[in-house]
Write a protein that holds these residues in place. Structure first.
Motif, PDB file in Angstrom:
ATOM      1  N   ARG A   1     -60.056   0.868 -21.715  1.00  0.00           N
ATOM      2  CA  ARG A   1     -60.988   0.176 -22.612  1.00  0.00           C
ATOM      3  C   ARG A   1     -61.326   1.041 -23.819  1.00  0.00           C
ATOM      4  O   ARG A   1     -61.293   0.581 -24.964  1.00  0.00           O
ATOM      5  CB  ARG A   1     -62.275  -0.190 -21.845  1.00  0.00           C
ATOM      6  CG  ARG A   1     -63.346  -0.828 -22.740  1.00  0.00           C
ATOM      7  CD  ARG A   1     -64.647  -1.070 -21.984  1.00  0.00           C
ATOM      8  NE  ARG A   1     -65.154   0.085 -21.259  1.00  0.00           N
ATOM      9  CZ  ARG A   1     -65.761   1.141 -21.835  1.00  0.00           C
ATOM     10  NH1 ARG A   1     -65.916   1.195 -23.142  1.00  0.00           N
ATOM     11  NH2 ARG A   1     -66.217   2.144 -21.092  1.00  0.00           N
ATOM     12  N   GLU A   2     -61.654   2.295 -23.587  1.00  0.00           N
ATOM     13  CA  GLU A   2     -62.066   3.189 -24.676  1.00  0.00           C
ATOM     14  C   GLU A   2     -60.952   3.387 -25.702  1.00  0.00           C
ATOM     15  O   GLU A   2     -61.219   3.433 -26.898  1.00  0.00           O
ATOM     16  CB  GLU A   2     -62.518   4.540 -24.117  1.00  0.00           C
ATOM     17  CG  GLU A   2     -63.864   4.501 -23.425  1.00  0.00           C
ATOM     18  CD  GLU A   2     -65.050   4.443 -24.381  1.00  0.00           C
ATOM     19  OE1 GLU A   2     -64.862   4.642 -25.590  1.00  0.00           O
ATOM     20  OE2 GLU A   2     -66.166   4.190 -23.904  1.00  0.00           O
ATOM     21  N   CYS A   3     -59.718   3.503 -25.248  1.00  0.00           N
ATOM     22  CA  CYS A   3     -58.610   3.661 -26.212  1.00  0.00           C
ATOM     23  C   CYS A   3     -58.446   2.410 -27.070  1.00  0.00           C
ATOM     24  O   CYS A   3     -58.141   2.511 -28.265  1.00  0.00           O
ATOM     25  CB  CYS A   3     -57.311   4.008 -25.486  1.00  0.00           C
ATOM     26  SG  CYS A   3     -57.258   5.719 -24.938  1.00  0.00           S
TER      27      CYS A   3
ATOM     28  N   GLU B   1     -60.977   0.373 -27.866  1.00  0.00           N
ATOM     29  CA  GLU B   1     -62.141   0.330 -28.757  1.00  0.00           C
ATOM     30  C   GLU B   1     -62.099   1.403 -29.842  1.00  0.00           C
ATOM     31  O   GLU B   1     -62.478   1.146 -30.982  1.00  0.00           O
ATOM     32  CB  GLU B   1     -63.426   0.507 -27.942  1.00  0.00           C
ATOM     33  CG  GLU B   1     -63.742  -0.652 -27.036  1.00  0.00           C
ATOM     34  CD  GLU B   1     -64.941  -0.384 -26.124  1.00  0.00           C
ATOM     35  OE1 GLU B   1     -65.272  -1.298 -25.344  1.00  0.00           O
ATOM     36  OE2 GLU B   1     -65.536   0.713 -26.170  1.00  0.00           O
ATOM     37  N   GLU B   2     -61.675   2.622 -29.495  1.00  0.00           N
ATOM     38  CA  GLU B   2     -61.769   3.746 -30.430  1.00  0.00           C
ATOM     39  C   GLU B   2     -60.543   3.931 -31.317  1.00  0.00           C
ATOM     40  O   GLU B   2     -60.680   4.344 -32.465  1.00  0.00           O
ATOM     41  CB  GLU B   2     -62.028   5.051 -29.670  1.00  0.00           C
ATOM     42  CG  GLU B   2     -63.398   5.111 -29.052  1.00  0.00           C
ATOM     43  CD  GLU B   2     -63.731   6.485 -28.508  1.00  0.00           C
ATOM     44  OE1 GLU B   2     -62.917   7.419 -28.640  1.00  0.00           O
ATOM     45  OE2 GLU B   2     -64.833   6.623 -27.955  1.00  0.00           O
TER      46      GLU B   2
ATOM     47  N   ALA C   1     -61.937   2.581 -17.658  1.00  0.00           N
ATOM     48  CA  ALA C   1     -62.711   3.051 -18.811  1.00  0.00           C
ATOM     49  C   ALA C   1     -61.808   3.642 -19.884  1.00  0.00           C
ATOM     50  O   ALA C   1     -61.998   3.373 -21.081  1.00  0.00           O
ATOM     51  CB  ALA C   1     -63.748   4.081 -18.367  1.00  0.00           C
TER      52      ALA C   1
ATOM     53  N   CYS D   1     -59.720  11.338 -27.199  1.00  0.00           N
ATOM     54  CA  CYS D   1     -60.332  10.011 -27.322  1.00  0.00           C
ATOM     55  C   CYS D   1     -60.800   9.538 -25.961  1.00  0.00           C
ATOM     56  O   CYS D   1     -60.147   9.786 -24.948  1.00  0.00           O
ATOM     57  CB  CYS D   1     -59.315   9.026 -27.900  1.00  0.00           C
ATOM     58  SG  CYS D   1     -58.769   9.495 -29.549  1.00  0.00           S
ATOM     59  N   GLY D   2     -61.923   8.882 -25.927  1.00  0.00           N
ATOM     60  CA  GLY D   2     -62.457   8.361 -24.681  1.00  0.00           C
ATOM     61  C   GLY D   2     -63.951   8.169 -24.773  1.00  0.00           C
ATOM     62  O   GLY D   2     -64.530   8.199 -25.857  1.00  0.00           O
ATOM     63  N   GLY D   3     -64.577   7.986 -23.628  1.00  0.00           N
ATOM     64  CA  GLY D   3     -66.012   7.775 -23.619  1.00  0.00           C
ATOM     65  C   GLY D   3     -66.557   7.528 -22.229  1.00  0.00           C
ATOM     66  O   GLY D   3     -65.898   7.806 -21.226  1.00  0.00           O
TER      67      GLY D   3
END
Length: 160
Positions: A51-53, A55-56, A48, A35-37
């Motif tokens: 935040r990505e964890c 959001e996803e 990041a 997971c990530g981005g």
């Protein structure tokens, strides 16, 4: 420099959480990935991945530890983090990006299609470190978290 990506290897009970990339995705479709981005402008890789964890997968991660990870894509600068503590139960909060989330043992990881198969050794090492408490890397290889916390470079061995 290319695209800067931050990913998290969430490990619990000897298993790592992977997201199945939707078959309609342009990049790396129908494959499993951490997971990530993207790291946004003005954001550190550590910021990041946190935040990505959220959001996803709908979790607040605690104390992400940078780990070295190699990817073959010369356009990607990968920043990977080992995560063993978080708040909340992971769920698919981004169904347009992923169509499944699943916990994998090290053995199960060997039989699935990966977005970055060359990163598999780093993921397996992350599971080992989280399970046994061993050091994830030598002092010479120690990556940094992108927030200037006094570690050396995270980029490790990239083929760019």
């Amino acid at each position: 420099m290319g695209i800067s990506i931050a990913v998290a290897a969430l490990v619990r009970d000897g298993r790592v959480l992977m997201a199945h990339r939707h078959p309609q995705r342009r990049a790396y479709p129908d494959s499993w990935a951490l997971c990530g981005g993207h790291v946004e402008p003005g954001e550190s890789p550590r910021q990041a991945v946190i935040r990505e964890c959220g959001e996803e997968i709908g979790v607040q991660i605690d104390q992400p530890r940078p780990i070295p990870m190699t990817v073959d894509d010369p356009t990607v600068q990968m920043h990977a983090f080992l995560v063993t503590q978080w708040t909340g139960e992971p769920y698919n909060a981004a169904p347009a990006e992923h169509d499944d989330l699943r916990w994998f043992s090290a053995r199960e990881l060997l039989s699935v299609k990966h977005a970055h198969p060359e990163a598999l050794p780093a993921i397996l090492r992350g599971i080992e470190v989280a399970t046994t408490g061993t050091r994830p890397y030598s002092a010479a290889e120690q990556p940094h978290d992108g927030d200037g916390n006094g570690c050396s470079s995270l980029t490790g061995r990239h083929r760019t």
